[in-house]
Write a protein that holds these residues in place. Structure first.
Motif, PDB file in Angstrom:
ATOM      1  N   PHE A 128     166.559 117.094  53.141  1.00 62.63           N
ATOM      2  CA  PHE A 128     166.975 115.690  53.235  1.00 62.63           C
ATOM      3  C   PHE A 128     166.021 114.783  52.466  1.00 62.63           C
ATOM      4  O   PHE A 128     166.440 113.874  51.749  1.00 62.63           O
ATOM      5  N   MET A 129     164.725 115.043  52.618  1.00 62.76           N
ATOM      6  CA  MET A 129     163.753 114.185  51.941  1.00 62.76           C
ATOM      7  C   MET A 129     163.856 114.321  50.433  1.00 62.76           C
ATOM      8  O   MET A 129     163.682 113.342  49.703  1.00 62.76           O
ATOM      9  N   CYS A 130     164.154 115.528  49.962  1.00 64.39           N
ATOM     10  CA  CYS A 130     164.310 115.702  48.517  1.00 64.39           C
ATOM     11  C   CYS A 130     165.546 114.960  48.006  1.00 64.39           C
ATOM     12  O   CYS A 130     165.548 114.434  46.886  1.00 64.39           O
ATOM     13  N   ILE A 131     166.590 114.900  48.856  1.00 58.98           N
ATOM     14  CA  ILE A 131     167.766 114.116  48.448  1.00 58.98           C
ATOM     15  C   ILE A 131     167.387 112.638  48.330  1.00 58.98           C
ATOM     16  O   ILE A 131     167.809 111.940  47.403  1.00 58.98           O
TER      17      ILE A 131
ATOM     18  N   GLY B 114     172.903 112.170  59.163  1.00 57.32           N
ATOM     19  CA  GLY B 114     172.373 113.499  58.885  1.00 57.32           C
ATOM     20  C   GLY B 114     171.311 113.914  59.888  1.00 57.32           C
ATOM     21  O   GLY B 114     171.312 115.058  60.359  1.00 57.32           O
ATOM     22  N   LEU B 115     170.422 112.999  60.241  1.00 61.61           N
ATOM     23  CA  LEU B 115     169.381 113.372  61.194  1.00 61.61           C
ATOM     24  C   LEU B 115     169.974 113.576  62.583  1.00 61.61           C
ATOM     25  O   LEU B 115     169.502 114.425  63.346  1.00 61.61           O
ATOM     26  N   ALA B 116     171.043 112.836  62.910  1.00 62.17           N
ATOM     27  CA  ALA B 116     171.703 113.081  64.196  1.00 62.17           C
ATOM     28  C   ALA B 116     172.300 114.482  64.224  1.00 62.17           C
ATOM     29  O   ALA B 116     172.179 115.213  65.218  1.00 62.17           O
ATOM     30  N   ILE B 117     172.929 114.891  63.109  1.00 61.56           N
ATOM     31  CA  ILE B 117     173.488 116.245  63.033  1.00 61.56           C
ATOM     32  C   ILE B 117     172.379 117.279  63.161  1.00 61.56           C
ATOM     33  O   ILE B 117     172.504 118.273  63.889  1.00 61.56           O
ATOM     34  N   LEU B 118     171.238 117.027  62.474  1.00 60.80           N
ATOM     35  CA  LEU B 118     170.132 117.991  62.541  1.00 60.80           C
ATOM     36  C   LEU B 118     169.582 118.087  63.962  1.00 60.80           C
ATOM     37  O   LEU B 118     169.258 119.192  64.431  1.00 60.80           O
ATOM     38  N   ALA B 119     169.488 116.958  64.653  1.00 57.54           N
ATOM     39  CA  ALA B 119     168.986 116.990  66.023  1.00 57.54           C
ATOM     40  C   ALA B 119     169.919 117.812  66.906  1.00 57.54           C
ATOM     41  O   ALA B 119     169.475 118.604  67.744  1.00 57.54           O
TER      42      ALA B 119
ATOM     43  N   ASN C 296     153.344 121.847  55.597  1.00 54.50           N
ATOM     44  CA  ASN C 296     153.500 121.128  56.857  1.00 54.50           C
ATOM     45  C   ASN C 296     154.490 119.973  56.674  1.00 54.50           C
ATOM     46  O   ASN C 296     154.276 119.110  55.823  1.00 54.50           O
ATOM     47  N   PRO C 297     155.594 119.925  57.447  1.00 53.83           N
ATOM     48  CA  PRO C 297     156.588 118.861  57.252  1.00 53.83           C
ATOM     49  C   PRO C 297     156.041 117.460  57.473  1.00 53.83           C
ATOM     50  O   PRO C 297     156.486 116.516  56.805  1.00 53.83           O
ATOM     51  N   VAL C 298     155.085 117.300  58.391  1.00 52.89           N
ATOM     52  CA  VAL C 298     154.545 115.952  58.634  1.00 52.89           C
ATOM     53  C   VAL C 298     153.816 115.449  57.395  1.00 52.89           C
ATOM     54  O   VAL C 298     153.989 114.304  56.959  1.00 52.89           O
ATOM     55  N   ASN C 299     153.007 116.326  56.776  1.00 53.49           N
ATOM     56  CA  ASN C 299     152.332 115.932  55.537  1.00 53.49           C
ATOM     57  C   ASN C 299     153.346 115.600  54.457  1.00 53.49           C
ATOM     58  O   ASN C 299     153.156 114.690  53.652  1.00 53.49           O
ATOM     59  N   SER C 300     154.444 116.360  54.441  1.00 53.75           N
ATOM     60  CA  SER C 300     155.489 116.120  53.456  1.00 53.75           C
ATOM     61  C   SER C 300     156.042 114.709  53.580  1.00 53.75           C
ATOM     62  O   SER C 300     156.205 113.997  52.585  1.00 53.75           O
ATOM     63  N   VAL C 301     156.308 114.296  54.835  1.00 56.31           N
ATOM     64  CA  VAL C 301     156.830 112.937  55.056  1.00 56.31           C
ATOM     65  C   VAL C 301     155.822 111.901  54.577  1.00 56.31           C
ATOM     66  O   VAL C 301     156.190 110.923  53.917  1.00 56.31           O
TER      67      VAL C 301
ATOM     68  N   ILE D 265     163.422 104.444  57.312  1.00 60.10           N
ATOM     69  CA  ILE D 265     163.934 105.802  57.141  1.00 60.10           C
ATOM     70  C   ILE D 265     162.850 106.827  57.394  1.00 60.10           C
ATOM     71  O   ILE D 265     163.054 107.835  58.073  1.00 60.10           O
ATOM     72  N   MET D 266     161.636 106.549  56.882  1.00 65.08           N
ATOM     73  CA  MET D 266     160.575 107.541  57.037  1.00 65.08           C
ATOM     74  C   MET D 266     160.101 107.633  58.479  1.00 65.08           C
ATOM     75  O   MET D 266     159.712 108.701  58.952  1.00 65.08           O
ATOM     76  N   VAL D 267     160.138 106.504  59.197  1.00 62.34           N
ATOM     77  CA  VAL D 267     159.792 106.557  60.619  1.00 62.34           C
ATOM     78  C   VAL D 267     160.808 107.409  61.372  1.00 62.34           C
ATOM     79  O   VAL D 267     160.458 108.195  62.263  1.00 62.34           O
ATOM     80  N   LEU D 268     162.069 107.296  60.966  1.00 63.64           N
ATOM     81  CA  LEU D 268     163.116 108.136  61.566  1.00 63.64           C
ATOM     82  C   LEU D 268     162.823 109.606  61.322  1.00 63.64           C
ATOM     83  O   LEU D 268     162.898 110.442  62.241  1.00 63.64           O
ATOM     84  N   PHE D 269     162.447 109.941  60.068  1.00 64.06           N
ATOM     85  CA  PHE D 269     162.097 111.331  59.743  1.00 64.06           C
ATOM     86  C   PHE D 269     160.934 111.804  60.614  1.00 64.06           C
ATOM     87  O   PHE D 269     160.957 112.912  61.163  1.00 64.06           O
ATOM     88  N   LEU D 270     159.906 110.958  60.723  1.00 60.16           N
ATOM     89  CA  LEU D 270     158.729 111.358  61.503  1.00 60.16           C
ATOM     90  C   LEU D 270     159.084 111.588  62.957  1.00 60.16           C
ATOM     91  O   LEU D 270     158.644 112.565  63.575  1.00 60.16           O
ATOM     92  N   PHE D 271     159.931 110.706  63.507  1.00 61.59           N
ATOM     93  CA  PHE D 271     160.345 110.873  64.897  1.00 61.59           C
ATOM     94  C   PHE D 271     161.046 112.206  65.087  1.00 61.59           C
ATOM     95  O   PHE D 271     160.750 112.957  66.021  1.00 61.59           O
ATOM     96  N   ILE D 272     161.985 112.517  64.172  1.00 54.26           N
ATOM     97  CA  ILE D 272     162.748 113.759  64.315  1.00 54.26           C
ATOM     98  C   ILE D 272     161.815 114.956  64.201  1.00 54.26           C
ATOM     99  O   ILE D 272     161.901 115.914  64.991  1.00 54.26           O
TER     100      ILE D 272
END
Lengths: 179, 103
Positions: free
Chosen positions: B35-38, B79-84, A30-35, A69-76
């Motif tokens: 991305f997260m792994c990077i 990167g996240l803008a590109i992914l979106a 699950n990507p959310v758990n990953s974040v 950064i992580m909040v950005l990931f979660l939002f996306i």
């Protein structure tokens, strides 16, 4: 306690937790758990910074990574409505090969250490360089120009992200007209 | 020697974290996980920079970590803008679909 000081205990525990959480980042479906696991990894790394007496970097690390950064990931991720069911998976052979290549790379990296056996000790207790005052003096005396360039880079990234992320209104209008 | 930790341990820890990031990039198909792994790899390098900066009592290493964080933030934003944008067009962020980007 096995002849270890408290700092060494903390180092061992933080290292173990960081590696475990990092493994969970890769192996959770699950990507959310990953974040969330990645956030925990970042907290462990911030603990390492504190052990090294790099207090300013520890705070900045938590604020920038875990906070921004992580909040950005979660939002996306929540915007895209991803979960474990829609998660694409690579073929088992590809994943096995990835694991083997990673293990070999690790062997090479650890093997490169073998020549350097003198075991220099990091004594962080008396270190003063990680404090805000010293770091600020170095940053604004020796690294003033790179600092300004970094600000321009952030500005360019901001503009670029908005330009890329903006919905292209022209093409949408054309579609409406064509329909 | 109140709190002595051999620098080799830091090198090992950073190597392991870096390798986990590498394996994640190779083994996953979700572009966000990649991305997260990077980010994980960048953090492994940051940790080693701080360790060596403390070892040599030189603040330049920590200033470099500061710059790496700035570059990582910029990279994540773009990167996240590109992914979106990709998700808006393809309705998927499977990295294998992106390999035929020209279609």
């Amino acid at each position: 306690m096995l002849g270890l000081t408290i700092t060494q205990w903390l180092f061992g525990i933080l290292s173990f937790l960081a590696i475990m959480f990092a493994l969970m980042v890769v192996f959770t479906r699950n990507p959310v758990n990953s974040v969330l696991y990645l956030v925990l990894t970042f907290f462990c790394i911030a603990g390492h910074y504190l052990l090294l007496n790099a207090q300013f970097l520890a705070v900045v690390h938590i604020v920038v990574y875990a906070g921004a950064i992580m909040v950005l990931f979660l939002f996306i991720i929540m915007l895209m409505n991803l979960n474990a069911d829609t998660e694409p998976r690579k073929h088992i052979v590809t994943r096995l090969i990835a694991g083997v290549i990673g293990g070999m790379l690790l062997i090479v990296m650890v093997g490169a250490l073998k020549g350097a056996e003198q075991l220099t000790i990091v004594r962080a207790g008396a270190s003063q360089i990680g404090l805000v005052k010293n770091l600020g003096q170095v940053l604004f005396h020796e690294f003033l120009f790179p600092f300004e360039v970094a600000s321009i880079l952030l500005l360019a990234a901001l503009v670029g992200a908005i330009m890329i992320g903006k919905r292209d209104t022209n093409t949408n209008d054309k579609k409406v007209i064509n329909n | 020697m109140l709190n002595g930790i051999p620098i080799n341990y830091y090198i090992m820890l950073s190597a392991v974290l870096f390798i986990i990031g590498v394996v994640g990039v190779m083994a996953r198909r979700n572009a966000i996980i990649i991305f997260m792994c990077i980010e994980l790899m960048l953090n492994a390098v940051n940790l080693l920079l701080v360790a060596f900066s403390t070892l040599h009592q030189d603040a330049s290493g920590q200033v470099f970590v500061f710059f790496v964080m700035a570059v990582a933030a910029a990279e994540v934003a773009v990167g996240l803008a590109i992914l979106a944008m990709v998700y808006r067009n393809l309705k998927s962020i499977d990295i294998d679909l992106l390999s035929r980007l020209k279609n």
